[in-house]
Structures are given as structure tokens and as C-alpha cells.
Design a protein around this motif. Structure first.
Motif, PDB file in Angstrom:
ATOM      1  N   GLU A 138      33.213  38.452  40.149  1.00 32.31           N
ATOM      2  CA  GLU A 138      33.540  39.506  39.183  1.00 32.31           C
ATOM      3  C   GLU A 138      34.817  40.236  39.597  1.00 32.31           C
ATOM      4  O   GLU A 138      35.678  40.534  38.751  1.00 32.31           O
ATOM      5  N   GLU A 139      34.960  40.503  40.891  1.00 31.24           N
ATOM      6  CA  GLU A 139      36.170  41.164  41.384  1.00 31.24           C
ATOM      7  C   GLU A 139      37.402  40.285  41.147  1.00 31.24           C
ATOM      8  O   GLU A 139      38.463  40.781  40.751  1.00 31.24           O
ATOM      9  N   ASP A 174      37.778  37.942  38.822  1.00 31.89           N
ATOM     10  CA  ASP A 174      38.053  37.886  37.380  1.00 31.89           C
ATOM     11  C   ASP A 174      38.791  39.130  36.913  1.00 31.89           C
ATOM     12  O   ASP A 174      39.737  39.049  36.110  1.00 31.89           O
ATOM     13  N   GLU A 175      38.372  40.284  37.403  1.00 31.30           N
ATOM     14  CA  GLU A 175      39.027  41.542  37.021  1.00 31.30           C
ATOM     15  C   GLU A 175      40.471  41.575  37.518  1.00 31.30           C
ATOM     16  O   GLU A 175      41.369  42.066  36.817  1.00 31.30           O
ATOM     17  N   GLU A 182      44.689  41.225  35.277  1.00 35.78           N
ATOM     18  CA  GLU A 182      45.887  42.052  35.398  1.00 35.78           C
ATOM     19  C   GLU A 182      47.082  41.256  35.925  1.00 35.78           C
ATOM     20  O   GLU A 182      48.129  41.829  36.199  1.00 35.78           O
TER      21      GLU A 182
END
Length: 347
Positions: free
Chosen positions: A196-197, A199-200, A204
């Protein structure tokens, strides 16, 4: 003298269950040793995959065997049946009869799926096939290059095993797998959090829209882990993957290896569009004439990297589909472009 009747083979479903759980526990032990913190033992990686996948298949077979009451019926469902061959029926026709006995080998993944379908047992077969492919792939690699892939394997296996034990066996995974289950649980949760980290962070990083889906299949070239994140130095410098692909790096969370992300993205795309010209297949991916990257998808007539599309898609004279090589012909195929130029010269 009466013909001696063959004894039908039987199967102890409880023993099958015990072997399945033992294989899974051994697989988790091998997994722990392969990761090993500061001193991992890469040689354990392959045995981990073998034991885990074998254990899951044995658990599937146990479910099939326990779906019937008689041990002979259980054996008939699990062991490969004898070959069925034709024989004359004496009246000008044929009958089909099994020849020999049940074999000593048990059913494979494809046959397990058929049995599951027949008994209305549900499983996510896409994941099982993916794990089977991973197991086969790892058989041919050096153990040092499999540590990250093994970690991903265990994380993906977790929900399959959890749901199957709870929904189909109606048991609790922690109760029958003990410490091995807690290890898998902690690992799965860790991977999910890190994923998840990552992907986030990639959201950006300015990855081209058409290439974003291929991030999922990018793997570290050192350990084969899919846990990659953008290099923070590139992010802090305001650089993007789309515009700064020659210097935008990915960092592997698993082993710390650092490499350019663009080649990994293009490699993943290329593998999805592989073809064999010996079978008469045509390439479905081309080098884009606008951005010079191997990312132009012929079917969609567009580049996944720079999003450029064809100005002319079909010949205005004959309707033939046009490709990148025809774009300088002002909307005509090569034949009609030549014919038109010849006509203009003669005129």
C-alpha cells in the motif's frame, strides 16, 4: 473355479490431511530460514515453495476424499483412473472399458479443478495457476534470485489458504497450523502494508497513465520481489517517470537494490505482448515513432508511454488499415500513395 476378485484400493483421508498440514508447516519453516534476517539461507527458498504448494494440493485432495463416505470411493476420486480403451462387442460395434487398475499416481491440478467443479467446491483458480507458474519458474532459477519471489508467493497464498480452510473445511487455520499460521499472517500483513505504501508513492511519481498497470508485474532484478517503490531523491527533485525515465530509479524494499524503473516497465509490457513468428504470429507491439519506446500497441493504434495515436487509421482510397509506417502517406496505403505520386508526376 471362481475368478479371484480384485481388491479395490482404499484411501485414508485423515492421513492425507495430516500429510498436507505437515507439508505446509515444513514450507513455512523453510520460508523463515530462506529469509533469515541478516543471514538468509537462499537454498531453502525452493524447498519452501515445493512444500507449500504440495501441501495446498494435498489439502485440496483431502477435501475431495472427505466428500465421500467409503475409502474405496475416496481412492477412486484421488488416484488416476485406468485407461479406457475400445473393444469389439461381437455385433459389429465397440464397447469402452477401463483397462488395468487405478494408477499409483494421484490427480494433478487440472483434475483437481474438475473434481471441485463436480462437487461445487469453490476456489480462486487464477491465483492457484499463478502460484503453480511461479513454482515451475523457480525450479529453473538460482536460489539467490528467488528470495523476493518466495516472499510474494507466501503472501499471495495466505488468503487462498485462509478462505479454503474456513469455508470448505470449516476449521480455523490457527487451530490446525499453529505457529506456522501466525508466521504467514504476520508476513501477509507486512507485505500488504508495504504494498500500500509503494502504491501511494508511485501515484506521485508521474508514471505514464498507459504504463501504470504494468507496475504490478515489475520485479527486482536481484531478488525478484514486487515490492518496489520510487527513489525518494527523484521525488524530492520533482522528477517524473514519464519525463525523466533515464534517471528515475526504483528501490527494492526487500533487498535494497536500486535500478531504473522504465526498463522494468517496458520489459513487463513486452512480455505480455510476446509472440512466436514461427507460428505465423504477428507482433502486437512496436517501437513508437513519436517517443522511440517499444510501447506502441498495434491493436489500439496508440502508444502506452506517450499516448500518441495515428493521424490516419485507414486508406482513403481502399479502406486498408494503416500503420505507423504509413503516416507520411497523407492518409493512403503505400500502394495508393505510390499510385497517387505517379499520377501527379505524369499530370
Amino acid at each position: 473355479m471362481a475368478q479371484k476378485q480384485r481388491t479395490k484400493p482404499t484411501l485414508d483421508a485423515a492421513k492425507l490431511r495430516e500429510n498436507a498440514l505437515t507439508s505446509i508447516r515444513l514450507g513455512v519453516e523453510d520460508f523463515e530460514r530462506s529469509q533469515g534476517g541478516e543471514n538468509p539461507d537462499p537454498a531453502r527458498a525452493l524447498s519452501s515453495i515445493r512444500n507449500l504448494f504440495a501441501g495446498v494440493l494435498l489439502l485440496f485432495k483431502y477435501k475431495i476424499a472427505s466428500s465421500v463416505d467409503h475409502p474405496a470411493d475416496a481412492a477412486a476420486l484421488i488416484f488416476n483412473p485406468p485407461e479406457v480403451l475400445p473393444s469389439p462387442d461381437g455385433d459389429g460395434g465397440v464397447t469402452w472399458q477401463p483397462v488395468g487398475r487405478f494408477r499409483d499416481t494421484t490427480i494433478d491440478v487440472a483434475t483437481i479443478k474438475k473434481r471441485f467443479d463436480a462437487f461445487d467446491i469453490e476456489i480462486d483458480w487464477d491465483v492457484i495457476y499463478k502460484l503453480q507458474s511461479c513454482r515451475n519458474h523457480l525450479e529453473h532459477l538460482h536460489p539467490a534470485h528467488t528470495l523476493g519471489e518466495v516472499a510474494d508467493f507466501v503472501a499471495e497464498l495466505f488468503p487462498i489458504l485462509r478462505d479454503f480452510i474456513r469455508d470448505e473445511l470449516e476449521e480455523e487455520p490457527a487451530a490446525i497450523l499453529g505457529e506456522a499460521w501466525q508466521i504467514m499472517l504476520l508476513h501477509h500483513d507486512f507485505v500488504a502494508e508495504i504494498k500500500e505504501e509503494c502504491d501511494e508513492a508511485w501515484a506521485e511519481a508521474g508514471v505514464p497513465d498507459g504504463m501504470y498497470e504494468w507496475l504490478e508485474t515489475c520485479k527486482c532484478s536481484e531478488c525478484a520481489s514486487t515490492l518496489l517503490k520510487p527513489d525518494q531523491e527523484n521525488i524530492d527533485a520533482g522528477e517524473t517517470v514519464e519525463s525523466d525515465d533515464t534517471r528515475f530509479f526504483a528501490m527494492c524494499v526487500k533487498c535494497g537494490h536500486r535500478e531504473l524503473i522504465a526498463p522494468l516497465l517496458l520489459e513487463a509490457l513486452g512480455k505480455a505482448h510476446s509472440y512466436d513468428p514461427r507460428d505465423g504470429e504477428e507482433p502486437t507491439l512496436e517501437r513508437c515513432i513519436e517517443c522511440d519506446r517499444e510501447a506502441f500497441v498495434v491493436e489500439h493504434q496508440a502508444c502506452l508511454w506517450c499516448a500518441s495515436e495515428l493521424d490516419y487509421t485507414e486508406c482513403e482510397d481502399c479502406g486498408e488499415a494503416l500503420g505507423q509506417e504509413d503516416q507520411d502517406n497523407d492518409g493512403r496505403c503505400s500502394y495508393h500513395a505510390y499510385a497517387y505520386e505517379k499520377f501527379m508526376r505524369e499530370d
